[in-house]
Design a protein around this motif. Sequence first.
Motif, mmCIF file in Angstrom:
data_model
loop_
_atom_site.group_PDB
_atom_site.id
_atom_site.type_symbol
_atom_site.label_atom_id
_atom_site.label_comp_id
_atom_site.label_asym_id
_atom_site.label_seq_id
_atom_site.Cartn_x
_atom_site.Cartn_y
_atom_site.Cartn_z
ATOM 1 N N MET B 26 0.708 -1.230 -0.044
ATOM 2 C CA MET B 26 -0.408 -0.376 0.105
ATOM 3 C C MET B 26 0.949 1.062 0.101
ATOM 4 O O MET B 26 2.044 1.429 0.066
ATOM 5 N N LYS B 27 0.051 1.574 -0.455
ATOM 6 C CA LYS B 27 1.086 3.586 -0.692
ATOM 7 C C LYS B 27 1.520 3.930 0.727
ATOM 8 O O LYS B 27 1.103 3.817 1.761
ATOM 9 N N GLY B 28 2.813 4.402 0.801
ATOM 10 C CA GLY B 28 3.235 5.020 2.251
ATOM 11 C C GLY B 28 3.565 3.740 3.233
ATOM 12 O O GLY B 28 4.253 3.708 4.349
ATOM 13 N N HIS B 29 3.265 2.262 3.238
ATOM 14 C CA HIS B 29 4.113 0.929 3.514
ATOM 15 C C HIS B 29 5.349 0.953 3.107
ATOM 16 O O HIS B 29 5.332 0.499 2.119
ATOM 17 N N SER B 30 6.172 0.932 4.280
ATOM 18 C CA SER B 30 7.072 0.803 3.930
ATOM 19 C C SER B 30 8.109 -0.906 4.423
ATOM 20 O O SER B 30 9.177 -1.304 4.007
ATOM 21 N N HIS B 31 7.135 -1.775 4.837
ATOM 22 C CA HIS B 31 7.597 -2.585 5.406
ATOM 23 C C HIS B 31 6.694 -3.912 5.061
ATOM 24 O O HIS B 31 4.918 -3.777 4.381
ATOM 25 N N VAL B 32 7.292 -5.178 4.329
ATOM 26 C CA VAL B 32 6.143 -6.101 3.966
ATOM 27 C C VAL B 32 6.721 -7.366 3.945
ATOM 28 O O VAL B 32 7.744 -8.323 4.290
ATOM 29 N N TYR B 33 5.531 -8.208 4.279
ATOM 30 C CA TYR B 33 5.690 -9.762 4.709
ATOM 31 C C TYR B 33 4.984 -10.660 3.917
ATOM 32 O O TYR B 33 4.026 -10.745 3.232
ATOM 33 N N TRP B 34 5.828 -12.208 3.869
ATOM 34 C CA TRP B 34 5.241 -12.968 2.559
ATOM 35 C C TRP B 34 4.573 -13.811 3.353
ATOM 36 O O TRP B 34 5.932 -14.536 5.014
ATOM 37 N N TYR B 35 3.597 -14.611 3.739
ATOM 38 C CA TYR B 35 3.413 -15.655 4.425
ATOM 39 C C TYR B 35 2.994 -16.909 2.659
ATOM 40 O O TYR B 35 2.147 -16.668 2.242
ATOM 41 N N ARG B 36 2.589 -18.246 3.549
ATOM 42 C CA ARG B 36 2.727 -18.691 2.097
ATOM 43 C C ARG B 36 1.340 -19.784 3.437
ATOM 44 O O ARG B 36 1.538 -20.344 4.474
ATOM 45 N N LEU B 49 10.532 -7.789 5.115
ATOM 46 C CA LEU B 49 11.349 -6.942 4.505
ATOM 47 C C LEU B 49 11.047 -6.014 4.685
ATOM 48 O O LEU B 49 9.881 -5.264 4.797
ATOM 49 N N GLN B 50 12.167 -4.976 4.672
ATOM 50 C CA GLN B 50 12.375 -3.355 3.999
ATOM 51 C C GLN B 50 12.913 -2.941 2.979
ATOM 52 O O GLN B 50 13.284 -3.604 2.915
ATOM 53 N N LYS B 51 12.234 -1.722 2.797
ATOM 54 C CA LYS B 51 13.194 -1.581 1.654
ATOM 55 C C LYS B 51 15.170 -1.818 1.260
ATOM 56 O O LYS B 51 15.606 -0.939 2.422
ATOM 57 N N GLU B 52 15.265 -2.318 0.542
ATOM 58 C CA GLU B 52 16.185 -3.002 0.505
ATOM 59 C C GLU B 52 16.700 -3.885 1.593
ATOM 60 O O GLU B 52 18.235 -4.341 1.565
ATOM 61 N N ASN B 53 16.028 -4.820 2.669
ATOM 62 C CA ASN B 53 16.743 -5.255 3.961
ATOM 63 C C ASN B 53 16.243 -6.232 3.937
ATOM 64 O O ASN B 53 14.429 -6.174 3.931
ATOM 65 N N ILE B 54 16.445 -7.240 3.784
ATOM 66 C CA ILE B 54 15.847 -8.719 4.806
ATOM 67 C C ILE B 54 15.834 -8.348 6.081
ATOM 68 O O ILE B 54 16.597 -8.555 6.536
ATOM 69 N N PHE B 65 14.580 -20.617 -2.582
ATOM 70 C CA PHE B 65 14.036 -19.613 -2.100
ATOM 71 C C PHE B 65 14.647 -17.833 -1.574
ATOM 72 O O PHE B 65 15.380 -17.966 -1.231
ATOM 73 N N SER B 66 14.072 -16.768 -2.592
ATOM 74 C CA SER B 66 14.984 -16.092 -2.033
ATOM 75 C C SER B 66 13.829 -15.101 -2.057
ATOM 76 O O SER B 66 13.134 -14.280 -2.888
ATOM 77 N N ALA B 67 13.899 -14.018 -1.613
ATOM 78 C CA ALA B 67 12.980 -12.613 -1.000
ATOM 79 C C ALA B 67 13.804 -11.127 -1.675
ATOM 80 O O ALA B 67 14.704 -10.831 -1.192
ATOM 81 N N GLU B 68 13.048 -10.124 -2.195
ATOM 82 C CA GLU B 68 13.881 -8.925 -1.998
ATOM 83 C C GLU B 68 13.007 -7.755 -2.002
ATOM 84 O O GLU B 68 11.651 -8.021 -3.216
ATOM 85 N N PHE B 69 13.237 -6.594 -1.651
ATOM 86 C CA PHE B 69 12.519 -5.625 -1.415
ATOM 87 C C PHE B 69 13.339 -4.737 -2.085
ATOM 88 O O PHE B 69 13.880 -3.082 -1.511
ATOM 89 N N PRO B 70 13.833 -3.771 -3.384
ATOM 90 C CA PRO B 70 14.380 -3.439 -3.919
ATOM 91 C C PRO B 70 13.908 -1.710 -2.930
ATOM 92 O O PRO B 70 12.358 -1.899 -3.238
ATOM 93 N N LYS B 71 14.492 -0.318 -4.311
ATOM 94 C CA LYS B 71 14.475 0.837 -3.057
ATOM 95 C C LYS B 71 13.777 1.388 -4.129
ATOM 96 O O LYS B 71 12.169 1.800 -3.763
#
Lengths: 112, 113
Positions: B26-36, B49-54, B65-71
């Motif tokens: 969502m706009k303004g959100h800088s934190h992402v979680y992945w669930y299965r 993940l946060q922007k550019e960081n796991i 498995f790998s994940a990223e959240f680029p700038k």
Amino acid sequence: TQLLEQSPQFLSIQEGENLTVYCNSSSVFSSLQWYRQEPGEGPVLLVTVVTGGEVKKLKRLTFQFGDARKDSSLHITAAQPGDTGLYLCAGDGYNQGGKLIFGQGTELSVKP
Amino acid sequence: NAGVMQNPRHLVRRRGQEARLRCSPMKGHSHVYWYRQLPEEGLKFMVYLQKENIIDESGMPKERFSAEFPKEGPSILRIQQVVRGDSAAYFCASLTGVSYEQYFGPGTRLTVT
């Protein structure tokens, strides 16, 4: 490992009946969230409870957080067919970086 | 405000192929979680993940498995050399970092044939 036991797993009731769903754990949570998930969709946040003993109401839905912040309940009054769906509780543990621990879910079916 | 977006909604891969799942918070959100969500199982945390960081990948399988959240751009969950056991619904959730409430996307249903 933190676990959330949710019960019952399945519930089939008639329109107009009341029901309660329980979430229990031996762990303390900083907050607990309730979601509803429709088939083929993602969970939709219903409510977040944060304070021990807190009660929140959302129309016919009443959510309670246990005093010790280890358990929660969802009570639905006069259930309607539109309440049918999967209800999930999810706990946010202390110092866990916000990752949610989910219960197994309660599949509710309300028959007209 | 647009909600959390995930694509594709459905993905079919043959064993051994790669799967790339995308999540736009969502706009303004800088934190992402992945669930299965495996069939007949509850949602399980995979990675935070946060922007550019796991921040936390304790729920991720050690291999493939790998994940990223680029700038710039969406968060990507990548599964290499998929196997049938990877068939599941994958959800991402975002939050602001100030509030603790997570908002979920519609999910990507991965089927491995």
